[in-house]
Design a protein around this motif. Sequence first.
Motif, PDB file in Angstrom:
ATOM      1  N   ARG A 127      -7.525   6.688  -4.314  1.00 49.59           N
ATOM      2  CA  ARG A 127      -7.360   8.015  -3.729  1.00 49.59           C
ATOM      3  C   ARG A 127      -6.621   8.955  -4.675  1.00 49.59           C
ATOM      4  O   ARG A 127      -6.754  10.172  -4.586  1.00 49.59           O
ATOM      5  CB  ARG A 127      -6.587   7.920  -2.405  1.00 49.59           C
ATOM      6  CG  ARG A 127      -7.436   7.515  -1.222  1.00 49.59           C
ATOM      7  CD  ARG A 127      -6.646   7.651   0.065  1.00 49.59           C
ATOM      8  NE  ARG A 127      -6.441   6.350   0.691  1.00 49.59           N
ATOM      9  CZ  ARG A 127      -5.332   5.972   1.282  1.00 49.59           C
ATOM     10  NH1 ARG A 127      -4.299   6.774   1.302  1.00 49.59           N
ATOM     11  NH2 ARG A 127      -5.243   4.786   1.838  1.00 49.59           N
ATOM     12  N   THR A 130      -4.822  -2.249  -1.516  1.00 53.41           N
ATOM     13  CA  THR A 130      -4.013  -1.558  -2.521  1.00 53.41           C
ATOM     14  C   THR A 130      -4.894  -0.772  -3.484  1.00 53.41           C
ATOM     15  O   THR A 130      -4.593   0.366  -3.843  1.00 53.41           O
ATOM     16  CB  THR A 130      -3.150  -2.563  -3.306  1.00 53.41           C
ATOM     17  OG1 THR A 130      -2.329  -3.299  -2.391  1.00 53.41           O
ATOM     18  CG2 THR A 130      -2.270  -1.848  -4.315  1.00 53.41           C
ATOM     19  N   GLU A 140       0.827  -1.212   0.000  1.00 55.37           N
ATOM     20  CA  GLU A 140       0.000   0.000   0.000  1.00 55.37           C
ATOM     21  C   GLU A 140       0.859   1.259   0.000  1.00 55.37           C
ATOM     22  O   GLU A 140       0.570   2.227  -0.697  1.00 55.37           O
ATOM     23  CB  GLU A 140      -0.946   0.008   1.217  1.00 55.37           C
ATOM     24  CG  GLU A 140      -2.011  -1.062   1.196  1.00 55.37           C
ATOM     25  CD  GLU A 140      -1.486  -2.416   1.648  1.00 55.37           C
ATOM     26  OE1 GLU A 140      -0.503  -2.443   2.427  1.00 55.37           O
ATOM     27  OE2 GLU A 140      -2.037  -3.443   1.218  1.00 55.37           O
ATOM     28  N   VAL A 162      -6.034   2.423  -1.992  1.00 60.08           N
ATOM     29  CA  VAL A 162      -5.008   3.469  -2.050  1.00 60.08           C
ATOM     30  C   VAL A 162      -4.965   4.096  -3.446  1.00 60.08           C
ATOM     31  O   VAL A 162      -4.944   5.315  -3.602  1.00 60.08           O
ATOM     32  CB  VAL A 162      -3.628   2.883  -1.682  1.00 60.08           C
ATOM     33  CG1 VAL A 162      -2.517   3.906  -1.959  1.00 60.08           C
ATOM     34  CG2 VAL A 162      -3.592   2.471  -0.220  1.00 60.08           C
ATOM     35  N   ALA A 187       1.007   4.128  -2.932  1.00 57.01           N
ATOM     36  CA  ALA A 187       0.808   5.558  -2.683  1.00 57.01           C
ATOM     37  C   ALA A 187       1.981   6.366  -3.233  1.00 57.01           C
ATOM     38  O   ALA A 187       1.791   7.419  -3.860  1.00 57.01           O
ATOM     39  CB  ALA A 187       0.644   5.799  -1.185  1.00 57.01           C
TER      40      ALA A 187
END
Length: 277
Positions: free
Chosen positions: A211, A205, A149, A208, A153
């Motif tokens: 986002r 995942t 994750e 993330v 990001a």
Amino acid sequence: MTDILKLVFRTFMSQTEGRKELTFTPPSPTTCSTLVVGDGGISRSVLLLAAVTAASETGVRVMFFTQTQIQSLPLCLQKRVPSLSPESLKKIKFSYPRTVEELLQQVASLHESTNTSPTPPSLIIVDRLEGYLCGPGAGSLSGFHPGEESCAAHLSALLCDSAAFLTQLLRQHSPSSAPCRVIASFQSAVDTGRAGGEASATDPTLDVLDRYFQVRCTLDRDGSYEAAAAGLQEVWHIYLSGKGITEASSTKDCEDRPASEWKLFISQDGLMEFKLV
């Protein structure tokens, strides 16, 4: 960011739908990234269609990152290649970073003069993010917390930041330039379900990635009897969702609102056609 995908869908629209007028609508600055979620093979074909369509129809430069060599183009593209300008195909640059560290280094160097001459790329494509996020070194990047994750990001943030910087360079060349866009694909280990692209189980995942990517394009295979009876090799539902779609839907001009659902038909001979639902 659905401008490129919408152009792809219309360019390869089913003959029964008729050929709609191909128009290119510049995206808003807040809807410049799309994550294609689903089968890796179909996702790659969609990404290749996006690369060739963007280069040939809009004349932009494309940077295409993938771990594995491109052995062949989708059949529908092979049929179009003779009619495509060699100069437009030269606008696509393929790069093959093997690890996430190599990918990060190459994305971070997109602003360098070797990549911005004569103009910066206007479309960044990353094929099969899961291969980078689950591969060697993905969980041990220097200076970052271990884990897929955290790596997701970091990579997503770098892609978005690089696209924003390249947008500035593009507008220095031409103030009317559309922003640099990002399209990536990701095959989740978790079933993404069939409810309009909503996940049936949580993939941390994917949460993330959502986002950072404003639009999710979910590919969902249609296993119904009707699809098999039609003599087609495969039928896929394509769902567009995310905050980028919501923002576009709030615009005053209804014609600019992106369609949120399409179908992809793949015939026995490999031809791909799209149909608006």
